[in-house]
Design a protein around this motif. Sequence first.
Motif, PDB file in Angstrom:
ATOM      1  N   ASP A 190     -22.358   8.883 -51.912  1.00 37.46           N
ATOM      2  CA  ASP A 190     -22.470   8.208 -53.216  1.00 37.46           C
ATOM      3  C   ASP A 190     -21.224   8.444 -54.051  1.00 37.46           C
ATOM      4  N   ARG A 191     -21.196   7.854 -55.260  1.00 42.49           N
ATOM      5  CA  ARG A 191     -19.987   7.861 -56.094  1.00 42.49           C
ATOM      6  C   ARG A 191     -19.607   9.241 -56.578  1.00 42.49           C
ATOM      7  N   ASN A 192     -20.529  10.199 -56.437  1.00 43.30           N
ATOM      8  CA  ASN A 192     -20.204  11.581 -56.805  1.00 43.30           C
ATOM      9  C   ASN A 192     -19.830  12.421 -55.602  1.00 43.30           C
ATOM     10  N   GLY A 193     -19.733  11.802 -54.436  1.00 44.45           N
ATOM     11  CA  GLY A 193     -19.353  12.574 -53.253  1.00 44.45           C
ATOM     12  C   GLY A 193     -20.525  13.230 -52.543  1.00 44.45           C
ATOM     13  N   GLY A 195      -9.271  23.512 -51.375  1.00 45.41           N
ATOM     14  CA  GLY A 195      -8.224  22.496 -51.279  1.00 45.41           C
ATOM     15  C   GLY A 195      -8.289  21.683 -49.997  1.00 45.41           C
ATOM     16  N   THR A 196      -9.112  22.085 -49.049  1.00 43.11           N
ATOM     17  CA  THR A 196      -9.278  21.275 -47.841  1.00 43.11           C
ATOM     18  C   THR A 196      -9.962  19.971 -48.229  1.00 43.11           C
ATOM     19  N   GLU A 197      -9.371  18.865 -47.800  1.00 40.12           N
ATOM     20  CA  GLU A 197      -9.967  17.561 -48.129  1.00 40.12           C
ATOM     21  C   GLU A 197     -11.211  17.353 -47.252  1.00 40.12           C
ATOM     22  N   LEU A 198     -12.358  17.132 -47.889  1.00 36.57           N
ATOM     23  CA  LEU A 198     -13.610  16.889 -47.153  1.00 36.57           C
ATOM     24  C   LEU A 198     -13.911  15.399 -47.234  1.00 36.57           C
ATOM     25  N   VAL A 199     -13.809  14.716 -46.102  1.00 34.43           N
ATOM     26  CA  VAL A 199     -13.840  13.251 -46.101  1.00 34.43           C
ATOM     27  C   VAL A 199     -15.033  12.704 -45.318  1.00 34.43           C
ATOM     28  N   ALA A 200     -15.962  12.088 -46.017  1.00 32.06           N
ATOM     29  CA  ALA A 200     -17.079  11.413 -45.336  1.00 32.06           C
ATOM     30  C   ALA A 200     -16.543  10.132 -44.700  1.00 32.06           C
ATOM     31  N   VAL A 201     -16.912   9.880 -43.446  1.00 30.79           N
ATOM     32  CA  VAL A 201     -16.484   8.657 -42.765  1.00 30.79           C
ATOM     33  C   VAL A 201     -17.705   7.733 -42.655  1.00 30.79           C
ATOM     34  N   VAL A 202     -17.618   6.597 -43.366  1.00 29.11           N
ATOM     35  CA  VAL A 202     -18.749   5.655 -43.373  1.00 29.11           C
ATOM     36  C   VAL A 202     -18.245   4.217 -43.297  1.00 29.11           C
ATOM     37  N   ARG A 203     -19.159   3.279 -43.100  1.00 32.22           N
ATOM     38  CA  ARG A 203     -18.824   1.860 -43.159  1.00 32.22           C
ATOM     39  C   ARG A 203     -18.727   1.452 -44.636  1.00 32.22           C
ATOM     40  N   ASP A 204     -18.073   0.341 -44.909  1.00 35.73           N
ATOM     41  CA  ASP A 204     -17.860  -0.073 -46.303  1.00 35.73           C
ATOM     42  C   ASP A 204     -19.160  -0.240 -47.090  1.00 35.73           C
ATOM     43  N   GLN A 205     -20.200  -0.674 -46.384  1.00 34.40           N
ATOM     44  CA  GLN A 205     -21.488  -0.934 -47.045  1.00 34.40           C
ATOM     45  C   GLN A 205     -22.293   0.338 -47.295  1.00 34.40           C
ATOM     46  N   GLU A 206     -21.743   1.495 -46.924  1.00 29.28           N
ATOM     47  CA  GLU A 206     -22.530   2.734 -46.983  1.00 29.28           C
ATOM     48  C   GLU A 206     -22.118   3.660 -48.138  1.00 29.28           C
ATOM     49  N   ILE A 207     -21.439   3.065 -49.148  1.00 29.09           N
ATOM     50  CA  ILE A 207     -21.157   3.815 -50.378  1.00 29.09           C
ATOM     51  C   ILE A 207     -22.150   3.329 -51.424  1.00 29.09           C
ATOM     52  N   PHE A 208     -22.946   4.261 -51.989  1.00 25.61           N
ATOM     53  CA  PHE A 208     -24.008   3.893 -52.919  1.00 25.61           C
ATOM     54  C   PHE A 208     -23.785   4.549 -54.280  1.00 25.61           C
ATOM     55  N   GLU A 209     -24.497   4.050 -55.276  1.00 27.94           N
ATOM     56  CA  GLU A 209     -24.389   4.575 -56.635  1.00 27.94           C
ATOM     57  C   GLU A 209     -24.883   6.034 -56.686  1.00 27.94           C
ATOM     58  N   ALA A 210     -26.073   6.275 -56.156  1.00 20.33           N
ATOM     59  CA  ALA A 210     -26.625   7.647 -56.195  1.00 20.33           C
ATOM     60  C   ALA A 210     -27.554   7.881 -55.017  1.00 20.33           C
ATOM     61  N   LEU A 211     -27.322   8.977 -54.310  1.00 20.95           N
ATOM     62  CA  LEU A 211     -28.179   9.376 -53.189  1.00 20.95           C
ATOM     63  C   LEU A 211     -28.951  10.630 -53.598  1.00 20.95           C
ATOM     64  N   PRO A 212     -30.100  10.868 -52.960  1.00 19.35           N
ATOM     65  CA  PRO A 212     -30.817  12.115 -53.272  1.00 19.35           C
ATOM     66  C   PRO A 212     -29.973  13.317 -52.851  1.00 19.35           C
ATOM     67  N   MET A 244     -18.344  15.892 -51.052  1.00 19.21           N
ATOM     68  CA  MET A 244     -17.130  15.413 -50.397  1.00 19.21           C
ATOM     69  C   MET A 244     -16.040  15.223 -51.460  1.00 19.21           C
ATOM     70  N   SER A 245     -14.770  15.384 -51.064  1.00 22.36           N
ATOM     71  CA  SER A 245     -13.694  15.106 -52.022  1.00 22.36           C
ATOM     72  C   SER A 245     -13.197  13.669 -51.879  1.00 22.36           C
ATOM     73  N   ALA A 246     -13.552  13.025 -50.751  1.00 28.09           N
ATOM     74  CA  ALA A 246     -13.091  11.652 -50.519  1.00 28.09           C
ATOM     75  C   ALA A 246     -13.986  10.973 -49.496  1.00 28.09           C
ATOM     76  N   VAL A 247     -13.806   9.665 -49.391  1.00 31.06           N
ATOM     77  CA  VAL A 247     -14.530   8.897 -48.382  1.00 31.06           C
ATOM     78  C   VAL A 247     -13.509   7.992 -47.687  1.00 31.06           C
ATOM     79  N   LEU A 248     -13.702   7.788 -46.383  1.00 28.17           N
ATOM     80  CA  LEU A 248     -12.827   6.895 -45.617  1.00 28.17           C
ATOM     81  C   LEU A 248     -13.676   5.763 -45.056  1.00 28.17           C
ATOM     82  N   THR A 249     -13.277   4.520 -45.351  1.00 32.35           N
ATOM     83  CA  THR A 249     -13.986   3.369 -44.783  1.00 32.35           C
ATOM     84  C   THR A 249     -12.971   2.448 -44.106  1.00 32.35           C
ATOM     85  N   PRO A 250     -13.432   1.590 -43.189  1.00 35.99           N
ATOM     86  CA  PRO A 250     -12.514   0.704 -42.471  1.00 35.99           C
ATOM     87  C   PRO A 250     -11.707  -0.204 -43.397  1.00 35.99           C
ATOM     88  N   ASN A 251     -12.346  -0.787 -44.402  1.00 41.09           N
ATOM     89  CA  ASN A 251     -11.633  -1.772 -45.227  1.00 41.09           C
ATOM     90  C   ASN A 251     -11.002  -1.215 -46.491  1.00 41.09           C
TER      91      ASN A 251
END
Length: 189
Positions: A127-130, A150-167, A175-182
């Motif tokens: 989600d938008r808060n990592g 300082g280690t970058e923690l990067v969730a790897v997901v599809r573009d459609q898998e970033i949400f406003e808020a998850l439980p 996470m400090s960042a997210v990586l998506t294909p697009n």
Amino acid sequence: MTKWRWRKELLSERRRVPASVRFEEAISLSGHLTSGRVVRPGQTVCAFVPIASEPGSVQMLDDLHDFGARVLLPVVIGRGALEWGWYAGKDSLVPGPYGLREPNGELLGVTALRIADMVLVPALAVDRNGIRLGRGAGHYDQSLPLASNGTELVAVVRDQEIFEALPSEPHDVRMSAVLTPNRGLLRFV
Ligand SMILES: Nc1nc2c(c(=O)[nH]1)N(C=O)[C@@H](CNc1ccc(C(=O)N[C@@H](CCC(=O)O)C(=O)O)cc1)CN2
Ligand SMILES: Nc1ncnc2c1ncn2[C@@H]1O[C@H](COP(=O)(O)OP(=O)(O)OP(=O)(O)O)[C@@H](O)[C@H]1O
């Protein structure tokens, strides 16, 4: 919606993605990782070997390696924190639990991820808060607190898998960042 319900829906969405789309997305992910803007040659990256419909590919690990990154992969030992071993090419992968493929070399211990500059973390959504939703085995939640500051923690997901808020729960590591294909690498503020 509960974590369990989210996982069920996200997994069924992923299973609907055609192999051709997954293939193209894996190429894009690899392109971002080796663009020079995300990882630098000589850095150590904890990655993962995708299973089932997870984003990424073994080719992505080879690309990272050829780019000059040192690649660590997780090894499941029991229910606690993950162990780590170096990625030494496709042929060095052997079957592990849950249909995983794991490195066959020396185990470096649970604290090996301290040397990582970046950890690519398999996720079903973020989600938008990592806040990251994983498969629910808790392996990463137990391992990530061992990473260096300082280690970058990067969730790897599809573009459609970033949400406003998850439980989320208190043990969830942000996470400090997210990586998506697009969209490539997006850092959380
Ligand atoms: N690629 C990858 N490696 C990883 C993880 C992960 O999520 N993905 N893990 C993250 O902690 C750890 C292993 N934990 C796992 C926990 C459960 C399942 C699992 O439920 N597998 C399904 C099959 C996959 C599917 O259908 O999507 C199963 O066994 O039914 C897999 C890995 C370490 N390595
Ligand atoms: N730091 C921790 N110490 C002990 N147990 C933990 C810890 N983190 C998680 N767990 C256990 O693991 C279970 C699953 O956690 P959670 O639902 O957050 O997994 P996840 O992050 O989705 O999955 P994973 O990390 O395997 O990808 C929790 O219910 C909890 O019992």
